[in-house]
Write a protein that holds these residues in place. Structure first.
Motif, PDB file in Angstrom:
ATOM      1  N   MET A 106      -3.408  16.083  -5.516  1.00 22.47           N
ATOM      2  CA  MET A 106      -3.976  14.785  -5.876  1.00 22.47           C
ATOM      3  C   MET A 106      -3.056  14.060  -6.852  1.00 22.47           C
ATOM      4  N   GLY A 107      -3.080  12.714  -6.765  1.00 24.43           N
ATOM      5  CA  GLY A 107      -2.246  11.898  -7.623  1.00 24.43           C
ATOM      6  C   GLY A 107      -2.989  11.429  -8.855  1.00 24.43           C
ATOM      7  N   HIS A 108      -2.666  10.212  -9.289  1.00 27.49           N
ATOM      8  CA  HIS A 108      -3.218   9.682 -10.528  1.00 27.49           C
ATOM      9  C   HIS A 108      -4.635   9.135 -10.361  1.00 27.49           C
ATOM     10  N   MET A 109      -4.992   8.704  -9.152  1.00 32.28           N
ATOM     11  CA  MET A 109      -6.263   8.001  -8.941  1.00 32.28           C
ATOM     12  C   MET A 109      -7.381   8.973  -8.572  1.00 32.28           C
TER      13      MET A 109
ATOM     14  N   LYS B  58       0.835  -1.212   0.000  1.00 36.03           N
ATOM     15  CA  LYS B  58       0.000   0.000   0.000  1.00 36.03           C
ATOM     16  C   LYS B  58       0.865   1.256   0.000  1.00 36.03           C
ATOM     17  N   LYS B  59       1.978   1.208   0.704  1.00 32.25           N
ATOM     18  CA  LYS B  59       2.886   2.360   0.723  1.00 32.25           C
ATOM     19  C   LYS B  59       3.482   2.599  -0.657  1.00 32.25           C
ATOM     20  N   ILE B  60       3.860   1.516  -1.337  1.00 36.01           N
ATOM     21  CA  ILE B  60       4.417   1.631  -2.694  1.00 36.01           C
ATOM     22  C   ILE B  60       3.363   2.161  -3.654  1.00 36.01           C
TER      23      ILE B  60
ATOM     24  N   PRO C   8     -10.530   9.716  -9.469  1.00 36.58           N
ATOM     25  CA  PRO C   8     -11.911   9.360  -9.122  1.00 36.58           C
ATOM     26  C   PRO C   8     -12.070   8.797  -7.707  1.00 36.58           C
ATOM     27  N   VAL C   9     -11.006   8.195  -7.169  1.00 39.11           N
ATOM     28  CA  VAL C   9     -11.041   7.689  -5.795  1.00 39.11           C
ATOM     29  C   VAL C   9     -10.504   8.735  -4.818  1.00 39.11           C
TER      30      VAL C   9
ATOM     31  N   THR D  25       1.042   6.107  -7.303  1.00 39.85           N
ATOM     32  CA  THR D  25      -0.212   6.426  -7.988  1.00 39.85           C
ATOM     33  C   THR D  25      -1.099   7.442  -7.294  1.00 39.85           C
ATOM     34  N   MET D  26      -0.782   7.853  -6.072  1.00 34.67           N
ATOM     35  CA  MET D  26      -1.699   8.709  -5.329  1.00 34.67           C
ATOM     36  C   MET D  26      -0.953   9.883  -4.712  1.00 34.67           C
ATOM     37  N   GLY D  27      -1.714  10.882  -4.278  1.00 37.64           N
ATOM     38  CA  GLY D  27      -1.120  12.033  -3.630  1.00 37.64           C
ATOM     39  C   GLY D  27      -0.600  11.686  -2.248  1.00 37.64           C
ATOM     40  N   PRO D  28       0.389  12.437  -1.755  1.00 44.71           N
ATOM     41  CA  PRO D  28       1.004  12.103  -0.459  1.00 44.71           C
ATOM     42  C   PRO D  28       0.045  12.187   0.717  1.00 44.71           C
ATOM     43  N   GLY D  29      -1.030  12.953   0.574  1.00 43.36           N
ATOM     44  CA  GLY D  29      -1.981  13.083   1.676  1.00 43.36           C
ATOM     45  C   GLY D  29      -3.195  12.185   1.562  1.00 43.36           C
ATOM     46  N   SER D  30      -3.147  11.187   0.681  1.00 38.76           N
ATOM     47  CA  SER D  30      -4.310  10.322   0.468  1.00 38.76           C
ATOM     48  C   SER D  30      -4.700   9.586   1.746  1.00 38.76           C
ATOM     49  N   ALA D  31      -5.988   9.543   2.025  1.00 42.95           N
ATOM     50  CA  ALA D  31      -6.487   8.884   3.231  1.00 42.95           C
ATOM     51  C   ALA D  31      -6.245   7.381   3.149  1.00 42.95           C
ATOM     52  N   PRO D  32      -5.927   6.741   4.281  1.00 39.02           N
ATOM     53  CA  PRO D  32      -5.634   5.302   4.276  1.00 39.02           C
ATOM     54  C   PRO D  32      -6.735   4.448   3.672  1.00 39.02           C
ATOM     55  N   ASP D  33      -8.004   4.803   3.899  1.00 39.93           N
ATOM     56  CA  ASP D  33      -9.072   3.970   3.350  1.00 39.93           C
ATOM     57  C   ASP D  33      -9.119   4.059   1.826  1.00 39.93           C
ATOM     58  N   ARG D  34      -8.760   5.200   1.275  1.00 41.75           N
ATOM     59  CA  ARG D  34      -8.748   5.341  -0.175  1.00 41.75           C
ATOM     60  C   ARG D  34      -7.539   4.632  -0.790  1.00 41.75           C
ATOM     61  N   VAL D  35      -6.437   4.653  -0.086  1.00 37.81           N
ATOM     62  CA  VAL D  35      -5.280   3.876  -0.533  1.00 37.81           C
ATOM     63  C   VAL D  35      -5.631   2.389  -0.542  1.00 37.81           C
TER      64      VAL D  35
END
Length: 297
Positions: free
Chosen positions: A262-265, A172-174, A267-268, A179-189
């Motif tokens: 925000m990163g690549h994902m 999940k960290k990788i 919609p999530v 693919t995601m922004g550094p502040g993405s919430a754990p549930d969305r990751v």
């Protein structure tokens, strides 16, 4: 929520899982997901839009509940064939819809832009976190400066045949880094990790080879319907440079939105922002109002 599933047959005989959510007769939205994802990637958009739209989502070949294609079944031609088949199977003759494509889904739309079926059914488009060409050259997943070495290493990483294995804290960290922004919430990751890790390895590799050599610049210029572009500023896979260039090249770009952090994902990561873009397009080009608006709320 009124929902049904159907099996769509593409031009080469491949079958695709498709879903239709929402009331019959409502304004139509068609969602095309990206590489290693599935219809589950659009869960928030489906939930939010299906109250007052008819939302079509489908699993790209080799993803979700659509079978892994036979050898030779991976190409931008196949992506375009599949989208045309889904439009024909889920929309009435001449019925128009707003099409939203994330990552490889946006590339699917570009690949299909010149097709008769696309031109019959597309009222407007959202290109979300995507790009038409030079994907490995522009990606910043590998922390090296631009150049041949970074491009080669990026191609090796994204085109790896290695299994992803189970979802773990490390994986999940990788995934968040890539693919995601550094502040993405754990549930969305965690949501993204479950979806990506479920993608079959042959399909992940097969499509990686198509993406490595992608050139849809001509398809981008063929995209003559009103088109909005959206990207996260922290997108490492399709960085904002792609979206800025697309906004310049599109015959009818309605606007470029850059989502800070925000990163690549997207919609999530930013579901409300993506849904709002789709709603704006349906309102403008299909005359679709939300249930609350119609009730005077």
């Amino acid at each position: 929520m009124n929902s049904r599933t159907l099996t769509v047959r593409s031009a080469d005989g491949a079958t695709l899982h498709a879903e239709v959510h929402g009331p019959e007769g409502a304004p139509a939205v068609v969602l095309a997901h990206g590489w290693t994802c599935s219809t589950a990637f659009w869960a928030e958009q489906i939930r939010a839009l299906a109250a007052d739209h008819r939302v079509v989502a489908y699993d790209q070949r080799g993803h979700g509940r659509s079978p892994v294609p036979a050898p030779g079944g991976y190409s931008t031609t196949a992506l375009a064939d599949d989208l045309e088949a889904v439009l024909a199977a889920t929309l009435g003759p001449g019925e128009r819809a707003v099409l939203a494509g994330h990552s490889m889904g946006g590339m699917t739309i570009m690949a299909a832009a010149g097709r008769p079926g696309f031109r019959e059914h597309a009222a407007a488009v959202l290109l979300c976190s995507t790009g038409p060409s030079r994907l490995t050259a522009e990606a910043t997943v590998v922390p090296l400066g631009p150049g041949g070495l970074r491009t080669r290493v990026t191609g090796a990483v994204l085109g790896s045949k290695a299994p992803l294995g189970p979802v773990t804290a490390v994986s999940k960290k990788i995934l968040r880094y890539a693919t995601m922004g550094p502040g993405s919430a754990p549930d969305r990751v965690a949501t993204c990790a479950r979806i990506v890790h479920a993608c079959p390895r042959p399909s992940r590799y097969g499509w990686s080879q198509v993406l490595a050599g992608l050139d849809l610049e001509a398809g981008l210029r063929d995209l003559r319907v009103p088109t909005a572009v959206l990207v996260g500023t922290a997108d490492r896979l399709t960085p904002p440079a792609h979206s800025r260039a697309m906004a310049e090249a599109l015959p009818h770009c309605t606007g470029l939105t850059e989502l800070a952090g925000m990163g690549h994902m997207t919609p999530v990561e930013a579901p409300e922002a993506v849904t709002a873009q789709i709603r704006e397009l349906t309102l403008t080009y299909l005359g679709a109002h939300s249930v609350n608006e119609e009730a005077g709320a």
